[in-house]
Design an enzyme around this catalytic site. Structure first.
Site, PDB file in Angstrom:
ATOM      1  N   GLU A 189       0.801  -1.233   0.084  1.00  0.00           N
ATOM      2  CA  GLU A 189       0.047  -0.129  -0.110  1.00  0.00           C
ATOM      3  C   GLU A 189       0.886   1.271   0.149  1.00  0.00           C
ATOM      4  O   GLU A 189       0.600   2.250   0.976  1.00  0.00           O
ATOM      5  CB  GLU A 189      -0.980  -0.132   1.231  1.00  0.00           C
ATOM      6  CG  GLU A 189      -2.068  -1.191   1.304  1.00  0.00           C
ATOM      7  CD  GLU A 189      -3.071  -1.301   2.349  1.00  0.00           C
ATOM      8  OE1 GLU A 189      -2.756  -0.707   3.124  1.00  0.00           O
ATOM      9  OE2 GLU A 189      -3.541  -2.636   2.248  1.00  0.00           O
ATOM     10  N   ASN A 236       2.103  -4.209  -3.623  1.00  0.00           N
ATOM     11  CA  ASN A 236       0.945  -4.765  -3.441  1.00  0.00           C
ATOM     12  C   ASN A 236      -0.202  -3.395  -3.187  1.00  0.00           C
ATOM     13  O   ASN A 236       0.261  -2.901  -2.053  1.00  0.00           O
ATOM     14  CB  ASN A 236       1.050  -5.786  -2.287  1.00  0.00           C
ATOM     15  CG  ASN A 236      -0.208  -6.559  -2.066  1.00  0.00           C
ATOM     16  OD1 ASN A 236      -0.854  -7.204  -3.179  1.00  0.00           O
ATOM     17  ND2 ASN A 236      -0.862  -6.658  -0.914  1.00  0.00           N
ATOM     18  N   HIS A 274     -10.223  -6.405  -2.805  1.00  0.00           N
ATOM     19  CA  HIS A 274     -11.293  -6.708  -1.667  1.00  0.00           C
ATOM     20  C   HIS A 274     -12.211  -5.997  -2.250  1.00  0.00           C
ATOM     21  O   HIS A 274     -12.399  -4.835  -2.347  1.00  0.00           O
ATOM     22  CB  HIS A 274     -10.805  -5.730  -0.567  1.00  0.00           C
ATOM     23  CG  HIS A 274      -9.654  -6.338   0.471  1.00  0.00           C
ATOM     24  ND1 HIS A 274      -9.878  -7.622   1.035  1.00  0.00           N
ATOM     25  CD2 HIS A 274      -8.360  -6.390   0.510  1.00  0.00           C
ATOM     26  CE1 HIS A 274      -8.699  -8.147   1.764  1.00  0.00           C
ATOM     27  NE2 HIS A 274      -7.785  -7.143   1.426  1.00  0.00           N
ATOM     28  N   GLU A 287      -5.507 -10.857  -2.161  1.00  0.00           N
ATOM     29  CA  GLU A 287      -6.353 -10.729  -1.082  1.00  0.00           C
ATOM     30  C   GLU A 287      -7.856 -10.679  -1.411  1.00  0.00           C
ATOM     31  O   GLU A 287      -8.669 -10.197  -0.779  1.00  0.00           O
ATOM     32  CB  GLU A 287      -6.231  -9.419  -0.191  1.00  0.00           C
ATOM     33  CG  GLU A 287      -4.554  -9.340   0.203  1.00  0.00           C
ATOM     34  CD  GLU A 287      -4.289  -8.022   0.975  1.00  0.00           C
ATOM     35  OE1 GLU A 287      -5.174  -7.498   1.513  1.00  0.00           O
ATOM     36  OE2 GLU A 287      -2.943  -7.638   1.176  1.00  0.00           O
ATOM     37  N   ASP A 337     -11.689 -11.082  -1.845  1.00  0.00           N
ATOM     38  CA  ASP A 337     -12.855 -11.372  -0.989  1.00  0.00           C
ATOM     39  C   ASP A 337     -14.051 -10.501  -1.448  1.00  0.00           C
ATOM     40  O   ASP A 337     -13.761  -9.427  -1.884  1.00  0.00           O
ATOM     41  CB  ASP A 337     -12.896 -11.432   0.521  1.00  0.00           C
ATOM     42  CG  ASP A 337     -12.220 -10.075   0.997  1.00  0.00           C
ATOM     43  OD1 ASP A 337     -12.330  -9.098   0.457  1.00  0.00           O
ATOM     44  OD2 ASP A 337     -11.771 -10.027   2.252  1.00  0.00           O
TER      45      ASP A 337
HETATM   46  O1  9MR Z   1      -6.934  -9.472   7.852  1.00  0.00           O
HETATM   47  C1  9MR Z   1      -5.900  -8.504   8.498  1.00  0.00           C
HETATM   48  C2  9MR Z   1      -6.413  -8.281  10.090  1.00  0.00           C
HETATM   49  O2  9MR Z   1      -6.544  -9.328  10.482  1.00  0.00           O
HETATM   50  C3  9MR Z   1      -5.525  -7.428  10.554  1.00  0.00           C
HETATM   51  O3  9MR Z   1      -5.883  -6.694  11.718  1.00  0.00           O
HETATM   52  C4  9MR Z   1      -4.828  -6.095   9.570  1.00  0.00           C
HETATM   53  C5  9MR Z   1      -3.843  -5.199  10.256  1.00  0.00           C
HETATM   54  O4  9MR Z   1      -2.778  -6.044  10.298  1.00  0.00           O
HETATM   55  O5  9MR Z   1      -4.865  -6.545   8.458  1.00  0.00           O
HETATM   56  C6  9MR Z   1      -5.752  -7.240   7.696  1.00  0.00           C
HETATM   57  O6  9MR Z   1      -5.152  -7.802   6.520  1.00  0.00           O
HETATM   58  C7  9MR Z   1      -4.973  -6.498   5.586  1.00  0.00           C
HETATM   59  C8  9MR Z   1      -3.778  -6.604   4.642  1.00  0.00           C
HETATM   60  O7  9MR Z   1      -2.652  -7.131   5.552  1.00  0.00           O
HETATM   61  C9  9MR Z   1      -3.394  -5.593   3.837  1.00  0.00           C
HETATM   62  N1  9MR Z   1      -4.569  -5.123   3.073  1.00  0.00           N
HETATM   63  C10 9MR Z   1      -5.836  -4.951   3.727  1.00  0.00           C
HETATM   64  C11 9MR Z   1      -6.016  -6.317   4.652  1.00  0.00           C
HETATM   65  C12 9MR Z   1      -7.526  -6.204   5.261  1.00  0.00           C
HETATM   66  O8  9MR Z   1      -7.356  -5.083   5.873  1.00  0.00           O
END
Ligand code: 9MR
Length: 357
Positions: A167, A208, A243, A273, A275
């Site tokens: 990001e 990413n 997402h 990722e 969903d």
């Molecule tokens: O799904 C992840 C969640 O359990 C964590 O609390 C959060 C912060 O670390 O990150 C979520 O995953 C994210 C991913 O690492 C990066 N892209 C967005 C995802 C969803 O927020």
């Protein structure tokens, strides 16, 4: 009389059956080939050199045998959802903790599943000692270098692809003003990529983001990837998070077009990722499930059809465990239901992977 006519009736019927059996030359219809029960998503994917997978959590792999078995049966790639993030692996400046991530890698090795690492550099999931350290540029570079060298070195030869920077751009297209950007400058990306390659020359390196469609954010992400390539940074691919609930664009034609321009740069694209929450769609529950299935099918097809995409990872795999439940309250975004039963989205992906042979 009655008995005699009954016997006559039987004789006539037998004669007819005999006549059909002996005079018909048409071959009997071929019964449909029963699907082999061993055909899973991963076995179908493997036949096409494709990787299909999900994000995983180590405590579930350890404690929930159905979670573990379904994952191992269906998928050939995984991403630790949280346990290769900075704060998990490096909770104190002089202390690393690989225990949970090691357990995931061991599970993957036992089941011949590839592992993608996520994420070496991000603005979230940082430990306090980094965020509150007031480090100088030199100090932060040293910290990042040490982190990458140690983590990537620890898993050298075992990680299929590393998400080196997650990001890096804002929604309006500018560089995200992270601690890395503000303290080190935009070259933090080049440095991180170079250090990762040095620590493991054989892993694929990607950046990413949720920059899948065609908009100002995805334009900047594309420009960034292009600049990095032109500057000679070791970048192999980009990740489209996908997402489709609220972060990412869901216009599959735009996504296909976007993928194509990365191919022209010589970069692969991975869906990292995905969903699709069910409440994104209106209609009856059945219609919602069908609409969700169509979206999974469409995105898988885009990737299968593209010359530069061979990986689709979902952010989980069962509705029993999804980050969305806690974050946005959106529901049921994955391809197995809460009881690990395959949903229409599973069958849609299965068919798409199966293709026409
Ligand atoms: O799904 C992840 C969640 O359990 C964590 O609390 C959060 C912060 O670390 O990150 C979520 O995953 C994210 C991913 O690492 C990066 N892209 C967005 C995802 C969803 O927020």
């Amino acid at each position: 009389m009655k008995v005699r006519s009954f016997i006559a009736y039987i004789l006539v019927m037998l004669t007819i059956v005999w006549a059909i059996a002996t005079t018909s030359t048409a071959a009997p219809p071929v019964p449909p080939r029963p699907e082999s029960p061993t055909e899973s998503l991963r076995s179908l994917a493997a036949k096409r050199d494709f990787f299909i997978g999900g994000a995983v959590q180590p405590q579930l792999l350890q404690n929930d045998s159905t979670y573990r078995e379904v994952f191992a049966r269906e998928f050939n790639i995984l991403i630790p959802e949280n346990h290769t993030k900075f704060w998990r692996l490096h909770p104190e400046r002089d202390r690393y903790d690989f225990s949970q991530a090691d357990a995931i890698v061991q599970f993957a090795n036992e089941h011949n599943i590839k592992v993608m690492g996520h994420a070496l550099v991000w603005f979230h999931a940082l430990p306090r000692w980094v965020v509150e350290g007031n480090f100088s540029r030199e100090e932060l570079m040293e910290i990042l270098h040490d982190h990458i060298q140690t983590v990537v070195g620890h898993y050298r030869g075992q990680i299929y692809a590393w998400d080196v920077v997650n990001e890096p751009v804002e929604a309006n297209g500018s560089f995200r003003e992270t601690i890395w950007y503000k303290t080190i400058g935009p070259e933090y990306l080049d440095l991180a990529l170079r250090w990762t390659r040095e620590a493991d020359p054989d892993t694929l390196l990607y950046i990413n983001d949720y920059a899948e469609g065609l908009n100002s954010k995805s334009q900047s992400f594309y420009n960034l990837a292009k600049d990095l390539r032109q500057r000679g940074a070791p970048l192999d691919a980009v990740g489209f998070q996908t997402h489709l609930g609220f972060l990412s664009a869901d216009n599959s034609e735009e996504v296909a077009e976007n993928m194509k321009r990365y191919a022209e740069l010589g970069l692969d694209v991975m869906i990292t990722e995905m969903d699709v929450p069910i409440d994104k769609f209106s209609g009856t529950p059945e219609e919602q499930l069908e609409a969700q299935a169509k979206m999974y099918r469409d995105f898988l097809k885009i990737c299968l059809d593209a010359s530069n995409c061979n990986t689709l990872v979902m952010w989980g795999f069962t509705d029993r465990h999804s980050w969305l439940t806690g974050f946005t309250g959106s529901k049921d975004p994955l391809i197995f239901d809460k009881s690990y039963q395959p949903k229409p989205a599973y069958h849609a992906m299965w068919e798409e992977l199966k293709g026409t042979d």
